[in-house]
Motif scaffolding. Structure first.
Motif, short mmCIF file in Angstrom:
data_model
loop_
_atom_site.label_atom_id
_atom_site.label_comp_id
_atom_site.label_asym_id
_atom_site.label_seq_id
_atom_site.Cartn_x
_atom_site.Cartn_y
_atom_site.Cartn_z
N THR A 178 0.77 -1.32 0.09
CA THR A 178 -0.07 0.02 -0.06
C THR A 178 0.90 1.26 0.08
OG1 THR A 178 -1.79 -1.23 1.14
CG2 THR A 178 -1.76 1.35 1.11
N VAL A 179 1.77 1.13 0.87
CA VAL A 179 2.89 2.43 0.95
C VAL A 179 3.61 2.55 -0.48
CG1 VAL A 179 5.04 3.37 2.06
CG2 VAL A 179 3.12 2.18 3.19
N ASP A 181 2.40 1.65 -3.45
CA ASP A 181 1.31 2.32 -4.20
C ASP A 181 1.12 3.87 -4.11
OD1 ASP A 181 1.11 -0.31 -5.39
OD2 ASP A 181 -0.73 -0.74 -4.24
N GLN A 182 1.04 4.22 -2.99
CA GLN A 182 0.78 5.45 -2.74
C GLN A 182 1.98 6.33 -3.01
OE1 GLN A 182 -2.27 6.74 -1.59
NE2 GLN A 182 -3.08 4.62 -1.49
N LEU A 183 3.10 5.94 -2.42
CA LEU A 183 4.32 6.61 -2.82
C LEU A 183 4.32 6.87 -4.59
CD1 LEU A 183 7.15 5.43 -0.63
CD2 LEU A 183 6.24 7.46 -0.45
N SER A 184 4.00 5.73 -5.41
CA SER A 184 4.13 6.16 -6.83
C SER A 184 2.97 7.00 -7.23
CB SER A 184 3.63 4.50 -7.39
OG SER A 184 4.57 3.60 -7.08
N LYS A 185 1.96 6.72 -6.68
CA LYS A 185 0.64 8.01 -6.93
C LYS A 185 1.10 9.43 -6.38
CE LYS A 185 -3.11 5.01 -6.55
NZ LYS A 185 -4.45 4.53 -5.53
N ALA A 186 2.00 9.58 -5.15
CA ALA A 186 2.51 10.68 -4.68
C ALA A 186 3.42 11.20 -5.78
CB ALA A 186 2.93 10.49 -3.30
#
Length: 621
Positions: A178-179, A181-186
């Motif tokens: 999850t982190v 994926d969120q970092l990639s989105k960020a």
């Protein structure tokens, strides 16, 4: 006379073959019973009953029921595990009764809040606590029952702990995904932000340039408006003065119109009078030249000559113009007045506009400065956003991601990173066989010299040498020791399952052990008598104590190293393991055998020596 003589130790009865067979059976019985009773006791744990009392109340996690007490009970009662007690699910009353009468060797009680405590890690960190179980052993249980009970329950709880830890870690690895994926989105967002901020920076630079131009233009406009304000003020003043100067023009123009009209009328009358006079001159026969002159003058007044208008029409035109001029003068005066008022208003408006233009110019300069600073800030923000995007992209690339199978595998390994593959962990396994065999052979040798004489009493009265007499007592015992060794090797083969070559080697070492033990026990008995037998019993006790468990006091470990039983155990274990320890143990056994024979020879020599005091006592008799 035979080389050796077999005599009973405490009887004059003859030694029969039945006596020898009995001696031979001593180590066989001891070794066989030890192996039968203690070999791999975990295989017979199913014959022992234990109880589990489950008081646990299941809890819910994420809407799912979690009955950990039931799972632990199931793990203990698992019938597929042959190395486990025969567990019984029961209540507290029956468990207490079973402990008291010994029908349950152990009772495991799972408390009421077991599941709640075991899953407390999923709640607030301050609320996390360990779950516990109560393990009780019956006072009527055997020596190692409590250790086995603890091992069984520890294994069950460790399996449950591993499952809980694996589940927890799998959730952690899901969190890593999850982190990531969120970092990639960020990172993607930061890249878009960096691009947008870069565009913004470019726009602010253009805006800064435009605002600078605007500031210059507004300043120029402000200066022009200031000049215009001055000009319009002058215009307004001139128009006001013009209004004042032209305020009398309508009346004067009216008077002028009246005067010119009078002149025109007078001119007309003059023309008519001249015409009448010329006619009268002609009628009365006046001088022709005079009459012609009068007629010409009258014509010039009335009609004029070719190309020249007459005076009367001209005067009338002047009068008409004066009348028209007088008629337009009010409108002109009013227009001048309105123009003067408009010019005053225009001057006021231009003045206000010039003042506003000054403020606008000042604001435009500030705007230019602010936009320039904004452009600099936008540059820094763009650089920062680009750096953030790079950092987030790097962080996302370094943040691991795990598939479902990887998460399960990692959670399983991390929950139990180290697993032992050395040995089976069975109580009294292969390593116990040399101990059982050595104890059996030692007790067999001790039994031999409890039944037989260590040194023949009759042989002491012969002329044989001390060595021969000692050998006379040793050889029958050595023969018995060889047979005992072979019998013990045979009974131990049931547990060891050695191949043919290994078994012959083991049997040879066992036979040598029987010989050496016979020599040592002969020497102890011959030299020290009852004290020697007591020492022989101590050897067995020390060997057993140090061989069963490693937590014995240091005295036992230090002492057993110097005992003949230690050499025999080393030799047998070396044969089983296929190591050089076999030869080291064999060498030590040979030395111990020689020492035993030496003690027997010394005992014979001492008993054949008669002191002077003993001879004196015989003389007195």
């Amino acid at each position: 006379m035979s080389f050796f003589t077999i005599e009973r130790a405490r009887s004059s009865k003859r030694v029969t073959w039945l006596t020898v067979v009995g001696i031979l059976l001593v180590p066989l019985a001891i070794g066989g019973l030890l192996v039968w009773a203690l070999w791999n006791p975990t295989e017979r744990l199913g014959d022992v009953k234990a109880a589990v009392v489950n008081l646990d109340q299941p809890v819910k996690m994420s809407g799912q029921l979690v009955p950990l007490g039931r799972e632990l009970s199931a793990g203990l009662v698992d019938s597929t595990n042959t190395e486990n007690y025969s567990w019984v699910l029961t209540d507290q009353k029956d468990a207490a009764a079973g402990l008291a009468n010994g029908s349950y060797v152990t009772v495991v009680t799972i408390p009421k809040g077991f599941s709640k405590a075991a899953t407390s890690y999923a709640r607030a960190a301050g609320d996390a606590r360990q779950a516990t179980i109560d393990v009780q052993t019956s006072t009527k249980s055997k020596l190692v029952d409590s250790a086995i009970s603890q091992a069984v329950t520890t294994t069950a709880t460790s399996v449950l702990n591993k499952q809980l830890t694996a589940t927890y870690l799998e959730n952690v690895y899901v969190g890593f995904n999850t982190v990531h994926d969120q970092l990639s989105k960020a990172a993607d967002g930061a890249g878009s932000l960096a691009s947008g901020v870069s565009t913004l920076a470019s726009g602010t630079h253009s805006l800064a340039s435009a605002s600078a131009s605007l500031a210059g233009g507004v300043s120029t406009m402000s200066a022009g408006l200031q000049n215009l304000s001055g000009a319009t003020s002058g215009l307004a003043g001139g128009l006001v003065q013009l209004q004042a100067n032209t305020s009398r023009l309508p009346a004067q123009a009216s008077q002028l119109a009246t005067s010119t009209q009078g002149i025109a009328d007078g001119t007309k009358k003059l023309g008519a009078s001249l015409t009448d006079l010329a006619q009268m001159c002609a009628a009365h026969g006046g001088d022709a030249l005079l009459c012609g002159s009068l007629d010409s003058v009258a014509a010039s007044v009335n009609t004029g000559s070719a190309g020249t208008p007459g005076l009367a029409p001209s005067a009338q035109k002047v009068a008409d113009g004066a009348h028209a001029f007088a008629g337009g003068m009010p409108a002109l005066s009013s227009g001048i007045a309105q123009s003067a008022s408009g010019a005053s208003q225009l001057a006021s408006g231009v003045s206000q506009t010039a003042s506003g233009a000054d403020s606008l110019a000042s604001g435009a300069v500030k705007l230019s400065d602010g936009v320039t600073a904004l452009a600099g800030g936008a540059d820094k923000t763009s650089a920062g956003a680009a750096s953030l995007a790079t950092g987030l992209t790097t962080a996302a690339s370094k943040m691991p991601t795990y598939s479902s199978s990887d998460r399960t595998n990692l959670a399983t390994v991390v929950a139990q990173p180290v697993a032992s593959k050395s040995g089976t962990g069975d109580l009294f396994g292969t390593s116990s066989i040399p101990l059982f065999a050595v104890v059996a052979l030692w007790l067999g040798a001790l039994a031999t010299f409890l039944v037989l004489q260590a040194v023949s009493a009759r042989a002491l009265l012969t002329t044989r040498s001390s060595t021969r007499i000692a050998l006379g007592g040793f050889l029958p015992a050595a023969g018995i020791g060889i047979v005992q060794g072979l019998l013990v090797a045979g009974i131990m083969q049931i547990a060891l399952q050695l191949d043919v070559g290994q078994w012959f080697a083991f049997a040879g070492v066992a036979a040598l052990t029987g010989i050496a033990f016979a020599a040592i026990n002969q020497g102890l008995t011959a030299l020290l008598g009852g004290i020697g037998r007591f020492i022989s019993m101590l050897v067995v006790v020390i060997t057993l104590a140090s061989g069963i468990i490693s937590t014995v006091p240091g005295f036992f470990d230090a002492s057993v190293t110097w005992l003949p039983t230690s050499a025999a155990i080393t030799a047998m274990q070396g044969v089983i393991d296929g190591t050089s320890g076999a030869w080291r143990g064999v060498g030590a056994l040979v030395l111990w055998g020689v020492l035993g024979l030496g003690m027997a020879v010394a005992a014979v020599a001492r008993r054949r020596t008669v002191r002077v005091t003993q001879l004196a006592a015989l003389d007195q008799v």
